[in-house]
Design a protein around this motif. Structure first.
Motif, PDB file in Angstrom:
ATOM      1  N   GLU A 135       6.540   2.322   0.741  1.00 18.41           N
ATOM      2  CA  GLU A 135       5.954   1.550   0.133  1.00 18.41           C
ATOM      3  C   GLU A 135       6.907   0.745  -1.057  1.00 18.41           C
ATOM      4  OE1 GLU A 135       2.021   3.604  -0.242  1.00 18.41           O
ATOM      5  OE2 GLU A 135       2.867   3.989  -1.844  1.00 18.41           O
TER       6      GLU A 135
ATOM      7  N   ALA B  46       0.478   5.601  -5.281  1.00 20.24           N
ATOM      8  CA  ALA B  46      -0.055   5.821  -6.386  1.00 20.24           C
ATOM      9  C   ALA B  46      -0.363   7.558  -6.766  1.00 20.24           C
ATOM     10  CB  ALA B  46      -1.422   5.880  -5.613  1.00 20.24           C
ATOM     11  N   ASP B  47       0.350   8.341  -5.724  1.00 19.36           N
ATOM     12  CA  ASP B  47       0.106   9.947  -6.265  1.00 19.36           C
ATOM     13  C   ASP B  47       1.637  10.223  -6.786  1.00 19.36           C
ATOM     14  OD1 ASP B  47      -1.938  10.403  -4.334  1.00 19.36           O
ATOM     15  OD2 ASP B  47      -0.116   9.243  -2.920  1.00 19.36           O
ATOM     16  N   ASN B  48       2.399   9.593  -7.451  1.00 21.20           N
ATOM     17  CA  ASN B  48       3.355   9.628  -7.985  1.00 21.20           C
ATOM     18  C   ASN B  48       4.208  10.435  -7.297  1.00 21.20           C
ATOM     19  OD1 ASN B  48       2.972   8.432 -10.426  1.00 21.20           O
ATOM     20  ND2 ASN B  48       1.414   9.884 -11.068  1.00 21.20           N
TER      21      ASN B  48
ATOM     22  N   GLU C 296       4.760  -3.007  -7.178  1.00 23.25           N
ATOM     23  CA  GLU C 296       4.760  -2.100  -6.719  1.00 23.25           C
ATOM     24  C   GLU C 296       3.032  -1.166  -7.611  1.00 23.25           C
ATOM     25  OE1 GLU C 296       7.702   0.170  -9.862  1.00 23.25           O
ATOM     26  OE2 GLU C 296       6.467   1.795  -9.847  1.00 23.25           O
ATOM     27  N   GLU C 297       2.073  -2.334  -8.478  1.00 20.35           N
ATOM     28  CA  GLU C 297       1.435  -2.391  -9.021  1.00 20.35           C
ATOM     29  C   GLU C 297      -0.086  -2.334  -8.232  1.00 20.35           C
ATOM     30  OE1 GLU C 297       0.434   0.095 -11.571  1.00 20.35           O
ATOM     31  OE2 GLU C 297      -1.464  -0.714 -11.741  1.00 20.35           O
TER      32      GLU C 297
ATOM     33  N   ARG D 288       0.993   0.759  -5.810  1.00 22.70           N
ATOM     34  CA  ARG D 288      -0.482   1.201  -6.672  1.00 22.70           C
ATOM     35  C   ARG D 288      -2.051   1.787  -6.366  1.00 22.70           C
ATOM     36  NH1 ARG D 288       2.879   4.944 -10.074  1.00 22.70           N
ATOM     37  NH2 ARG D 288       4.254   2.909 -10.149  1.00 22.70           N
ATOM     38  N   SER D 289      -2.074   0.258  -7.144  1.00 27.13           N
ATOM     39  CA  SER D 289      -3.532   0.144  -6.965  1.00 27.13           C
ATOM     40  C   SER D 289      -4.679  -0.222  -6.181  1.00 27.13           C
ATOM     41  CB  SER D 289      -4.021  -1.009  -7.976  1.00 27.13           C
ATOM     42  OG  SER D 289      -3.854  -2.397  -7.379  1.00 27.13           O
ATOM     43  N   GLY D 290      -3.572   0.462  -4.552  1.00 28.96           N
ATOM     44  CA  GLY D 290      -3.915   0.185  -3.000  1.00 28.96           C
ATOM     45  C   GLY D 290      -4.748  -1.781  -3.303  1.00 28.96           C
TER      46      GLY D 290
ATOM     47  N   HIS E 234      -1.111  -3.829   0.865  1.00 29.52           N
ATOM     48  CA  HIS E 234       0.128  -2.516   1.749  1.00 29.52           C
ATOM     49  C   HIS E 234       0.676  -2.800   2.376  1.00 29.52           C
ATOM     50  CE1 HIS E 234       0.467   0.171   4.672  1.00 29.52           C
ATOM     51  NE2 HIS E 234      -0.209   0.976   4.727  1.00 29.52           N
TER      52      HIS E 234
END
Lengths: 354, 306
Positions: free
Chosen positions: A132, A279-281, A303-304, A307-309, A312
């Motif tokens: 990612e 997303a899980d840091n 990145e956002e 992170r928010s799905g 991909h």
């Protein structure tokens, strides 16, 4: 007389030991490298320290470093379990079978194995979706490269590394379709000298951005000296490249380690598999530096989105190097495909060493 | 900078630590002592050089500290292997393990510290010449020293009385002893010289090659240096050729990969080792040549007959 005293002292020591063990959750860590490698093991140890900081007196952590991935590992893990550690993290792929063996023998101890695939009721596995971050740095490279040539220092041709190269290339192509990627394999995870040489060779061949999947900051240092840009790996390497580092993909295990420790403390821990990302840091980006604000803004947005799905990195259409289609428009490659990735995406001109 | 200059420059940096360590070990082996602790002496040199340079802010102090660390390690080895006649192979391996462990401890607080590389000696006019300028006259002091050592050691071994003594001790310590030559003292000095060179090789790594400290950053270069001594069949000039061959292959394979030539990287990485094995085979097949060069007492502890 003396003997009784000694016996009494020993009994006392054992009792206090037991009392302490009841108060505190003892947590053990098994590391493959030295804590001071500034890479893989260093970051796991940062996670251990984060547990201590979070829970203070409620936990007691110990670690064993430089454990070789052979028969020694089983001995070390068993010793930690026998010493009363109730939660044990084994942090390298090669510790998988030893961890399984010990876990079978100590059903009341919880085990966590990084990067493995064998699980038991008391043995969970976890790893990070570094790709990612690699997609994001690929995009940055696409925008920041003047020459359009980017150098990639790769370690070993295993799926995780190939995944990273492909994610990087897809990210780069998303903003600059004609960008070239020059890949150099050093066949080592850690050899600062070779990593530096590889970086120099890539720069001499026209690359003006260097990225790496090896563990030392040597390439960052070379980039700083030669006046080109680079991305850090595993840790924030800004002190080695104050003018060179664009950002760094940081392996951050702290959040996961704290979460799992809390679950053991309140009795909600269950076995499972976590492949965590932004997303899980578990994947964290170092500050975006040495780039114009609009590039940093793009990076933050991607990145956002990841992170928010919403997005991909491996979303189709994706073509393999040989022209074969790997994913149709809008289709996302499955984790299974990612974990076995042994082909390059279209646009990479090198051949993948098999 | 042209690509040729760039390649030559990196070849020199990749070869220098190998050459420094190999030339030191070559002298030690010529005296009959096999010191497998090169890697350990080198890593201690690297950590001590870096910490000293950071503390004092002076690169030269760093180099001296690195050399001294190598010297101290070699002294420990000499006490065990020369004076107490312990098994040289086992003692050398122990020295390496010891060095790797202790260096990690010493350098613990210096991981992640950045430092500027050693200054390059700039010769006015000469350094500005095209091609040769940067390559030949723009290196740091340790590079020049490595060349000086090759010349010096060649001259010493072949042209001086002391060199003859050293070779005699390495070839037959009992005869040398009965001739009244100080076997133990010669071996001490040879081992110490080896440690000094290995320490400087380490200093070059942590001060010039990659100016930083990381645990186990020598990454097996001490072992390559050991192989180079055999490759060179105990001749300093050939050690120079071997070290540069090794360095050149390493660098050229990166360029070959970067240029997309499609040669398997694993094969290229293995090439120098393959070359070493080939040379070993050739040496051991030709008995006369082997006898001419291999120190006959290599690896045998000297215990005087009473």
């Amino acid at each position: 007389m003396m003997r009784t005293l000694l016996a009494a002292a020993a009994a006392m020591a054992m009792l206090t030991g037991l009392a302490q063990a009841e108060d505190k959750l003892k947590i053990g860590f098994v590391y493959v490298g030295p804590v001071g490698d500034f890479g893989w093991t260093y970051q796991h140890d940062q996670g251990r320290l984060a547990i201590e900081k979070e829970f203070g007196d409620k936990v007691e952590t110990t670690y064993v470093e430089n454990v070789s991935e052979g028969p020694d590992a089983e001995r070390v893990i068993r010793q930690l379990a026998a010493d009363g550690n109730k939660l044990i993290f084994t942090t390298s792929f090669g510790f998988m079978n030893p961890t399984v063996k010990v876990a079978e023998r100590f059903p009341d101890v919880k085990f966590e194995h990084a990067t493995g695939y064998k699980r038991l009721d008391n043995l969970a596995t976890y790893s990070s979706r570094f790709y990612e971050g690699r997609y994001i740095i690929g995009q940055i490279a696409g925008r920041m490269s003047m020459s359009g040539i980017v150098g990639y220092i790769a370690s070993f041709p295993i799926p995780e590394v190939v995944q990273g190269i492909n994610a990087f290339m897809l990210g780069m192509q998303s903003v600059r379709p004609d960008a070239q990627l020059k890949i150099v394999w050093v066949n080592s995870w850690f050899d600062p000298g070779k990593e530096a040489d590889a970086a120099k060779a890539l720069i001499d061949q026209g690359a003006d951005i260097i990225t790496q999947h090896t563990d030392s900051p040597a390439a960052m240092q070379v980039a700083e000296q030669r006046g080109v840009k680079a991305f850090g790996q595993a840790s924030d390497m800004i002190q080695f490249g104050p003018n060179a580092q664009l950002t760094s993909i940081i392996d951050d295990w702290s959040a996961y380690y704290i979460k799992r420790t809390r679950q053991v403390l309140d009795g909600t821990w269950t076995s499972g598999d976590v492949w965590g990302g932004l997303a899980d840091n578990m994947v964290v980006m170092a500050p975006y530096t040495n780039m114009p604000e609009d590039v940093a803004q793009m990076a933050r947005e991607t990145e956002e989105a990841i992170r928010s799905g919403r997005f991909h990195p491996f979303t189709g259409p994706i073509f393999k190097q040989n022209g074969e289609q790997a994913a149709k428009e809008g289709e996302v490659l499955s984790d299974e495909v990612l974990l076995g990735m042994n082909w390059y995406v279209k646009g990479i001109t090198d051949t993948l060493p098999q | 900078m042209t690509i040729l200059e760039a390649v030559l420059l990196t070849v020199i940096t990749a070869s220098t630590p190998l050459l420094l360590a190999a030339i030191g070990e070559l002298v030690a082996e010529r005296s009959g002592v096999l010191n497998l602790g090169v890697e350990g002496m080198m890593i201690m040199g690297a950590v001590c050089a870096f910490t000293a340079a950071v503390i004092t802010g002076n690169g030269l102090v760093g180099v001296v500290a690195g050399a001294t660390a190598g010297l101290v390690m070699a002294f420990v080895f000499a006490v065990l292997a020369v004076s107490l006649a312990t098994n040289q192979v086992a003692t050398g391996l122990a020295l390496t393990l010891f060095g790797i462990g202790v260096s990690g401890m010493i350098g613990e607080n210096y991981v992640g510290v950045a430092r500027n590389p050693l200054p390059q000696l700039h010769v006015p006019v000469l350094s500005d010449l095209p091609l040769v300028g940067q390559v030949v006259f723009g290196q740091d002091g340790l590079v020049y020293l490595s060349f000086a050592l090759v010349v010096g050691v060649t001259w010493f071994l072949n042209r001086t009385r002391a060199g003859l003594t050293l070779r005699a001790v390495g070839d037959n310590h009992h005869s040398a002893h009965s001739l009244g030559l100080p076997v133990v003292r010669v071996r001490y000095l040879a081992v110490l010289f080896g440690g000094l060179c290995a320490g400087m090789a380490g200093a070059y790594l942590s001060l010039s090659y990659t100016p930083m400290w990381m645990k186990e950053m020598t990454a097996g270069r001490g072992w390559i240096a050991l192989a180079l001594v055999v490759f060179a069949s105990w001749m300093p000039g050939r050690a120079l050729i071997g070290a540069y061959l090794f360095g050149a292959i390493t660098i050229l394979q990166f360029h070959a990969q970067g240029a997309g030539l499609g040669i398997p990287s694993q094969f290229m990485t293995a090439l120098p080792y393959v070359a070493t094995i080939v040379v070993l085979v050739i040496i051991s097949r030709e008995r006369t040549r082997a006898r001419a060069n291999t120190p006959l007492c290599l690896g045998t502890p000297f215990v005087p007959e009473r």
